[in-house]
Scaffold this motif. Sequence first.
Motif, PDB file in Angstrom:
ATOM      1  N   GLY A 142     -28.715  35.692  51.957  1.00 51.21           N
ATOM      2  CA  GLY A 142     -28.832  36.499  52.696  1.00 51.21           C
ATOM      3  C   GLY A 142     -28.596  36.646  53.864  1.00 51.21           C
ATOM      4  N   LEU A 143     -29.562  38.081  54.496  1.00 49.35           N
ATOM      5  CA  LEU A 143     -27.982  38.079  55.755  1.00 49.35           C
ATOM      6  C   LEU A 143     -29.759  38.239  56.843  1.00 49.35           C
ATOM      7  CD1 LEU A 143     -27.841  41.587  54.308  1.00 49.35           C
ATOM      8  CD2 LEU A 143     -26.166  40.218  54.919  1.00 49.35           C
ATOM      9  N   PRO A 144     -29.715  36.781  57.289  1.00 47.71           N
ATOM     10  CA  PRO A 144     -28.771  35.418  57.237  1.00 47.71           C
ATOM     11  C   PRO A 144     -29.300  34.842  56.068  1.00 47.71           C
ATOM     12  CG  PRO A 144     -29.878  34.919  58.999  1.00 47.71           C
ATOM     13  CD  PRO A 144     -30.582  36.775  58.183  1.00 47.71           C
ATOM     14  N   GLY A 145     -29.176  33.828  55.181  1.00 48.74           N
ATOM     15  CA  GLY A 145     -28.921  33.379  54.765  1.00 48.74           C
ATOM     16  C   GLY A 145     -29.624  32.019  55.216  1.00 48.74           C
ATOM     17  N   ARG A 146     -31.041  31.376  54.692  1.00 47.19           N
ATOM     18  CA  ARG A 146     -31.901  29.977  55.086  1.00 47.19           C
ATOM     19  C   ARG A 146     -31.923  28.956  54.424  1.00 47.19           C
ATOM     20  NH1 ARG A 146     -36.405  33.003  57.188  1.00 47.19           N
ATOM     21  NH2 ARG A 146     -36.565  31.141  58.725  1.00 47.19           N
ATOM     22  N   ILE A 147     -31.853  27.633  54.553  1.00 47.89           N
ATOM     23  CA  ILE A 147     -31.982  26.848  54.453  1.00 47.89           C
ATOM     24  C   ILE A 147     -33.605  26.094  54.306  1.00 47.89           C
ATOM     25  CG2 ILE A 147     -30.762  24.066  54.292  1.00 47.89           C
ATOM     26  CD1 ILE A 147     -28.561  24.840  56.289  1.00 47.89           C
ATOM     27  N   VAL A 148     -33.536  25.364  53.160  1.00 49.15           N
ATOM     28  CA  VAL A 148     -34.640  25.531  53.053  1.00 49.15           C
ATOM     29  C   VAL A 148     -34.747  23.739  52.676  1.00 49.15           C
ATOM     30  CG1 VAL A 148     -36.569  25.202  51.423  1.00 49.15           C
ATOM     31  CG2 VAL A 148     -35.264  27.428  51.777  1.00 49.15           C
ATOM     32  N   VAL A 149     -35.632  23.078  53.339  1.00 52.42           N
ATOM     33  CA  VAL A 149     -35.704  21.580  52.928  1.00 52.42           C
ATOM     34  C   VAL A 149     -37.530  21.271  53.025  1.00 52.42           C
ATOM     35  CG1 VAL A 149     -34.981  19.069  54.040  1.00 52.42           C
ATOM     36  CG2 VAL A 149     -33.334  20.928  54.091  1.00 52.42           C
ATOM     37  N   SER A 150     -37.657  20.445  52.033  1.00 51.31           N
ATOM     38  CA  SER A 150     -38.867  19.979  51.596  1.00 51.31           C
ATOM     39  C   SER A 150     -39.047  18.673  53.199  1.00 51.31           C
ATOM     40  CB  SER A 150     -38.699  19.833  50.274  1.00 51.31           C
ATOM     41  OG  SER A 150     -38.543  18.634  50.104  1.00 51.31           O
ATOM     42  N   THR A 151     -40.256  17.977  53.009  1.00 51.11           N
ATOM     43  CA  THR A 151     -40.827  17.305  53.997  1.00 51.11           C
ATOM     44  C   THR A 151     -40.505  15.853  52.578  1.00 51.11           C
ATOM     45  OG1 THR A 151     -43.154  17.071  53.057  1.00 51.11           O
ATOM     46  CG2 THR A 151     -42.377  18.029  54.697  1.00 51.11           C
ATOM     47  N   GLY A 152     -40.573  16.325  51.519  1.00 48.92           N
ATOM     48  CA  GLY A 152     -40.405  14.662  51.363  1.00 48.92           C
ATOM     49  C   GLY A 152     -38.802  14.401  50.668  1.00 48.92           C
ATOM     50  N   MET A 153     -38.228  15.506  51.186  1.00 47.94           N
ATOM     51  CA  MET A 153     -36.524  15.576  51.091  1.00 47.94           C
ATOM     52  C   MET A 153     -36.528  15.155  52.635  1.00 47.94           C
ATOM     53  SD  MET A 153     -33.656  14.668  50.149  1.00 47.94           S
ATOM     54  CE  MET A 153     -33.219  15.990  48.606  1.00 47.94           C
ATOM     55  N   LEU A 154     -36.906  15.017  53.364  1.00 43.94           N
ATOM     56  CA  LEU A 154     -36.972  14.926  55.070  1.00 43.94           C
ATOM     57  C   LEU A 154     -36.963  13.660  54.753  1.00 43.94           C
ATOM     58  CD1 LEU A 154     -37.275  17.856  57.119  1.00 43.94           C
ATOM     59  CD2 LEU A 154     -35.417  16.535  56.368  1.00 43.94           C
ATOM     60  N   HIS A 155     -38.112  12.416  54.210  1.00 41.87           N
ATOM     61  CA  HIS A 155     -38.773  11.497  53.803  1.00 41.87           C
ATOM     62  C   HIS A 155     -37.698  10.224  53.533  1.00 41.87           C
ATOM     63  CE1 HIS A 155     -43.014  13.024  55.481  1.00 41.87           C
ATOM     64  NE2 HIS A 155     -42.333  13.209  56.135  1.00 41.87           N
TER      65      HIS A 155
END
Length: 314
Positions: A142-155
């Motif tokens: 995107g302009l700018p791009g975004r990074i999506v992280v789930s709480t499941g991945m963080l845990h």
Amino acid sequence: MRLAVYLPLLLPALAALAARPLADRLHPRLATWLLTVSAVALAAASSAALALLALAGLARLPLVAALGHWSARVMQRDDPTALWTALIAGALLTAAAAAAVRMFWRRIRILLAAAAEAACLPGTGEVVIMDDPAAEAYAVPGLPGRIVVSTGMLHALDPAERDILLAHERAHLAGRHYLFTAAAQLAAAANPLLRPLASAVAYTVERWADEDAAAACGDRRRVARTVGKAALASSRTGARSRFPATALGILGRHSASLRTAGPVPRRVAALLTTPPGRRTLPLAVAAAILLAAALCSIEAAHDFEALFELARLR
């Protein structure tokens, strides 16, 4: 026209055989550029060859010859291309053009939708944390791009591994890897023989991001462990159900489970070995294929022009 016009139609098959060795033996940044440029160039060369064959057949028709002020008799006598070959070439060119236009329009809509999705994600920061037990992480252009992280991945990851994951996703955005995959997919739509190159590009952009993450953290084994842990967590929690069509993530495009992990084990194995260097032989093979395609296209176009000049003089 001679054999030169047919060789660009065969070279994509040779390039398809070389796609995986190039992806495995070259540095992923170089491999991504080389495979993408090769796919686009070979798709253009094969389409040009089909166009020349179709035009040669069309020019043999008396009505077309009368409109173009050349001799249909000369075209029929001096052009070795059979009419049925020209008809098949025309049909293939039409199908290739329709598939390429359809793919181009689809990618444009997907990229616009991704930009809108990135803008609509909650918050204003680069990283968006989604409250979701499914282990997931991906970068949305995107302009700018975004990074999506789930709480499941963080845990599932420790703090150092989270930094590696974010470095991987930032590499996707910084390198604009989605443009490489889109270009390779467009070339494969125009010529299905190039699909192995598109698949190889989807792999090398992930390897590129892996190497950038390894350079950022200074520990290739830690990056390999992070990729493996992320894949296991994703498999256990049943992620990937809402993966955006144009996003790129640490698990790649097709990693719903360990049974279909595909490139993930290859990436882990590559990270556990020494970094790939510059290999002369794979580069020479790729350069030879591209040079042959270019020379054949030029020679075929020259023959086609000479044939028309002869037909105009009679």
